[in-house]
Scaffold this motif. Structure first.
Motif, PDB file in Angstrom:
ATOM      1  N   LEU A 123      -9.868  -9.824   8.582  1.00 15.26           N
ATOM      2  CA  LEU A 123     -10.330  -8.774   7.671  1.00 15.26           C
ATOM      3  C   LEU A 123      -9.852  -9.052   6.246  1.00 15.26           C
ATOM      4  CD1 LEU A 123      -9.631  -5.687   9.942  1.00 15.26           C
ATOM      5  CD2 LEU A 123     -11.855  -6.660   9.370  1.00 15.26           C
ATOM      6  N   PRO A 124     -10.626  -8.608   5.244  1.00 15.74           N
ATOM      7  CA  PRO A 124     -10.193  -8.774   3.846  1.00 15.74           C
ATOM      8  C   PRO A 124      -8.857  -8.062   3.616  1.00 15.74           C
ATOM      9  CG  PRO A 124     -12.484  -8.015   3.972  1.00 15.74           C
ATOM     10  CD  PRO A 124     -11.930  -7.961   5.356  1.00 15.74           C
ATOM     11  N   LEU A 125      -8.072  -8.562   2.693  1.00 17.50           N
ATOM     12  CA  LEU A 125      -6.765  -7.959   2.401  1.00 17.50           C
ATOM     13  C   LEU A 125      -6.885  -6.506   1.965  1.00 17.50           C
ATOM     14  CD1 LEU A 125      -5.029 -10.920   0.524  1.00 17.50           C
ATOM     15  CD2 LEU A 125      -4.623 -10.128   2.869  1.00 17.50           C
ATOM     16  N   GLU A 126      -7.987  -6.171   1.299  1.00 18.12           N
ATOM     17  CA  GLU A 126      -8.177  -4.813   0.784  1.00 18.12           C
ATOM     18  C   GLU A 126      -8.626  -3.827   1.865  1.00 18.12           C
ATOM     19  OE1 GLU A 126     -10.188  -7.398  -0.149  1.00 18.12           O
ATOM     20  OE2 GLU A 126      -9.278  -8.066  -2.009  1.00 18.12           O
ATOM     21  N   TYR A 127      -8.876  -4.308   3.072  1.00 17.79           N
ATOM     22  CA  TYR A 127      -9.427  -3.463   4.133  1.00 17.79           C
ATOM     23  C   TYR A 127      -8.400  -2.423   4.590  1.00 17.79           C
ATOM     24  CZ  TYR A 127     -11.681  -2.001   8.426  1.00 17.79           C
ATOM     25  OH  TYR A 127     -12.286  -1.254   9.408  1.00 17.79           O
ATOM     26  N   VAL A 128      -8.837  -1.173   4.666  1.00 23.25           N
ATOM     27  CA  VAL A 128      -8.044  -0.090   5.250  1.00 23.25           C
ATOM     28  C   VAL A 128      -8.966   0.702   6.166  1.00 23.25           C
ATOM     29  CG1 VAL A 128      -6.401   0.148   3.340  1.00 23.25           C
ATOM     30  CG2 VAL A 128      -8.515   1.459   3.317  1.00 23.25           C
ATOM     31  N   ASP A 129      -8.395   1.217   7.258  1.00 23.25           N
ATOM     32  CA  ASP A 129      -9.215   2.007   8.166  1.00 23.25           C
ATOM     33  C   ASP A 129      -9.630   3.321   7.521  1.00 23.25           C
ATOM     34  OD1 ASP A 129      -9.073   0.126  10.238  1.00 23.25           O
ATOM     35  OD2 ASP A 129      -7.210   0.981  10.996  1.00 23.25           O
ATOM     36  N   ASN A 130      -8.678   3.980   6.902  1.00 23.04           N
ATOM     37  CA  ASN A 130      -8.945   5.277   6.297  1.00 23.04           C
ATOM     38  C   ASN A 130      -8.378   5.296   4.878  1.00 23.04           C
ATOM     39  OD1 ASN A 130      -9.211   7.955   5.558  1.00 23.04           O
ATOM     40  ND2 ASN A 130      -8.653   8.725   7.573  1.00 23.04           N
ATOM     41  N   PRO A 131      -9.238   5.240   3.876  1.00 21.48           N
ATOM     42  CA  PRO A 131      -8.746   5.193   2.496  1.00 21.48           C
ATOM     43  C   PRO A 131      -7.982   6.447   2.088  1.00 21.48           C
ATOM     44  CG  PRO A 131     -11.118   5.459   2.538  1.00 21.48           C
ATOM     45  CD  PRO A 131     -10.679   5.221   3.950  1.00 21.48           C
ATOM     46  N   ALA A 132      -8.222   7.572   2.744  1.00 19.46           N
ATOM     47  CA  ALA A 132      -7.473   8.798   2.423  1.00 19.46           C
ATOM     48  C   ALA A 132      -5.994   8.603   2.758  1.00 19.46           C
ATOM     49  CB  ALA A 132      -8.047   9.985   3.193  1.00 19.46           C
ATOM     50  N   ASP A 133      -5.704   7.892   3.843  1.00 17.50           N
ATOM     51  CA  ASP A 133      -4.312   7.620   4.207  1.00 17.50           C
ATOM     52  C   ASP A 133      -3.663   6.741   3.148  1.00 17.50           C
ATOM     53  OD1 ASP A 133      -4.741   9.034   6.522  1.00 17.50           O
ATOM     54  OD2 ASP A 133      -4.963   7.254   7.796  1.00 17.50           O
ATOM     55  N   ARG A 134      -4.417   5.794   2.618  1.00 14.67           N
ATOM     56  CA  ARG A 134      -3.897   4.888   1.602  1.00 14.67           C
ATOM     57  C   ARG A 134      -3.574   5.644   0.324  1.00 14.67           C
ATOM     58  NH1 ARG A 134      -6.846  -0.642  -0.384  1.00 14.67           N
ATOM     59  NH2 ARG A 134      -4.946  -1.678  -0.978  1.00 14.67           N
ATOM     60  N   ARG A 135      -4.456   6.580  -0.052  1.00 10.24           N
ATOM     61  CA  ARG A 135      -4.217   7.370  -1.260  1.00 10.24           C
ATOM     62  C   ARG A 135      -2.976   8.261  -1.087  1.00 10.24           C
ATOM     63  NH1 ARG A 135     -10.130   8.851  -1.321  1.00 10.24           N
ATOM     64  NH2 ARG A 135     -11.052   7.001  -2.200  1.00 10.24           N
TER      65      ARG A 135
END
Length: 142
Positions: A123-135
């Motif tokens: 997967l790309p390094l920028e990939y996240v399952d849920n961007p809300a969790d990242r924020r």
């Protein structure tokens, strides 16, 4: 409809009991769930999870396309958590809202990551399952 006749006559052999003639019938076909309808805008290399009804990529190439699309959707924001409509989806991504929802649902559930791992896709390094969790994590780190 009259019963059909066996193709060969029944011959009794001494000491053996002849089988009673039967009508030819095909065995009952197992009842399977109907496959989802594939429209002209659907992709052939998509695996449908029967238990969840979720669509997932079936090939490594498609998994990579979905992951890259998800990263793009996350970077642009609105299509990640908000409503999707065909007009905007086609204008922004060249896809239908349904196709974007399939990617979004697979990614946010973690199923896209699992499928990519299973298919050997990095997967790309920028990939996240849920961007809300990242924020949320970015907010707490600041």
């Amino acid at each position: 409809m009259p019963p059909s006749v066996p193709a060969e006559p029944v011959v009794e052999a001494p000491g053996h009991q002849a089988a009673a003639p039967t009508t030819k019938t095909s065995p009952a076909a197992p009842v399977l769930p109907a496959s989802p309808k594939v429209g002209k805008d659907e992709v052939d290399d998509v695996d449908v999870r029967v238990a969840t009804g979720m669509r997932l990529p079936a090939t490594a190439a498609t998994a990579m396309e979905w992951a890259s699309l998800w990263v793009r959707m996350c970077s642009e924001g609105g299509s990640v958590l908000g409503p999707l409509n065909d007009q905007d989806a086609r204008a922004q991504y060249g896809l239908t809202a349904k196709q974007l929802r399939n990617v979004r649902n697979a990614a946010m559930s973690g199923a896209l990551r699992q499928k990519a791992i299973m298919l050997g896709v990095e997967l790309p390094l920028e990939y996240v399952d849920n961007p809300a969790d990242r924020r949320d994590m970015a907010d707490t780190a600041a």
